[in-house]
Design an enzyme around this catalytic site. Structure first.
Site, mmCIF file in Angstrom:
data_model
loop_
_atom_site.group_PDB
_atom_site.id
_atom_site.type_symbol
_atom_site.label_atom_id
_atom_site.label_comp_id
_atom_site.label_asym_id
_atom_site.label_seq_id
_atom_site.Cartn_x
_atom_site.Cartn_y
_atom_site.Cartn_z
ATOM 1 C CG ASN A 111 4.340 -1.701 5.126
ATOM 2 O OD1 ASN A 111 5.463 -2.034 5.501
ATOM 3 N ND2 ASN A 111 3.356 -2.565 5.081
ATOM 4 C CB CYS B 220 -0.991 -0.019 1.176
ATOM 5 S SG CYS B 220 -0.242 0.053 2.813
ATOM 6 C CB CYS C 3 -3.674 1.634 7.176
ATOM 7 S SG CYS C 3 -3.443 3.038 8.277
ATOM 8 N NE ARG C 4 -4.553 1.713 1.897
ATOM 9 C CZ ARG C 4 -4.341 2.451 0.815
ATOM 10 N NH1 ARG C 4 -5.220 2.413 -0.168
ATOM 11 N NH2 ARG C 4 -3.259 3.193 0.711
ATOM 12 C CB SER C 5 0.123 -3.511 2.724
ATOM 13 O OG SER C 5 0.982 -2.586 3.324
ATOM 14 C CG ASP D 52 -5.407 5.932 2.884
ATOM 15 O OD1 ASP D 52 -5.380 5.506 4.054
ATOM 16 O OD2 ASP D 52 -4.569 6.727 2.428
HETATM 17 P P1 4NP Z 1 -1.758 2.855 4.162
HETATM 18 O O1 4NP Z 1 -2.408 4.192 4.759
HETATM 19 O O2 4NP Z 1 -1.239 3.208 2.784
HETATM 20 O O3 4NP Z 1 -2.927 1.945 4.113
HETATM 21 O O4 4NP Z 1 -0.689 2.451 5.126
HETATM 22 C C1 4NP Z 1 -1.733 5.395 4.877
HETATM 23 C C2 4NP Z 1 -0.839 5.581 5.891
HETATM 24 C C3 4NP Z 1 -0.199 6.798 6.044
HETATM 25 C C4 4NP Z 1 -0.473 7.819 5.168
HETATM 26 C C5 4NP Z 1 -1.375 7.635 4.135
HETATM 27 C C6 4NP Z 1 -1.994 6.409 3.994
HETATM 28 N N1 4NP Z 1 0.148 9.072 5.332
HETATM 29 O O5 4NP Z 1 -0.195 9.997 4.589
HETATM 30 O O6 4NP Z 1 1.000 9.212 6.223
#
Ligand code: 4NP
Length: 160
Positions: A11, A8, A13-15, A125
């Site tokens: 790294n 993702c 939340c989703r992955s 997200d």
């Molecule tokens: P992920 O979510 O891609 O599912 O881990 C996010 C985590 C952090 C951020 C954006 C999305 N960020 O902007 O810091």
């Protein structure tokens, strides 16, 4: 040994949720020894961090442990993993861009490809969202994990 890498943006939340859901399924089926499983982000902003505490909590509420420590996706991952599963179309585009000679296209997938009625959709997200958004991610990646395992089993059966 088969290998799967979930990808993702951050790294955190989703992955990590997808990695945990896939591992959970493998443990349930006593098949963890068959796979190497990891996750990575297309960015390195959260390098070294555990999964987001909200995601850890919502996952634990359904018995899923998230072992992830954030790292950035790197070119060597194309060699080291058989299946590279991207959470959304931006992640997919960024991963494909790193495959500069288009050698690894056959390994790169979108998570929603393995979820019924979700083809070509993004795993949304949840970072700026609330509890419901984290629960939705878990619903989707749990269904995706099941679909992915079936896909891998069918693909390897065909190659036998
Ligand atoms: P992920 O979510 O891609 O599912 O881990 C996010 C985590 C952090 C951020 C954006 C999305 N960020 O902007 O810091």
């Amino acid at each position: 040994m088969k290998s799967v890498l979930f990808v993702c943006l951050g790294n955190i939340c989703r992955s990590p949720a997808a990695e945990g859901a896939f591992l959970n399924l493998l443990y349930q089926e006593n098949r963890a020894h068959e796979f190497k499983v990891d996750s990575a982000g297309t960015t390195g902003h959260h390098r070294g961090e555990k999964a987001d505490s909200r995601m850890i909590e919502r996952a634990e509420a359904r018995g899923i442990i998230l072992p992830s420590i954030a790292r950035q996706f790197e070119e060597q991952d194309f060699e080291h993993y058989d299946f590279i599963i991207c959470m959304d179309k931006n992640n997919l585009a960024n991963v494909k861009k790193m495959d500069s000679h288009n050698q690894f296209a056959h390994k790169i997938f979108l998570m929603s490809d393995f979820i019924k009625n979700q083809k070509k959709q993004d795993i949304p997200d949840p970072y700026y969202g609330n509890v419901k958004d984290f629960d939705l991610v878990l619903d989707l990646v749990q269904e995706g994990a099941q679909g992915l395992l079936e896909f891998i089993d069918n693909k390897l059966k065909k190659n036998e």
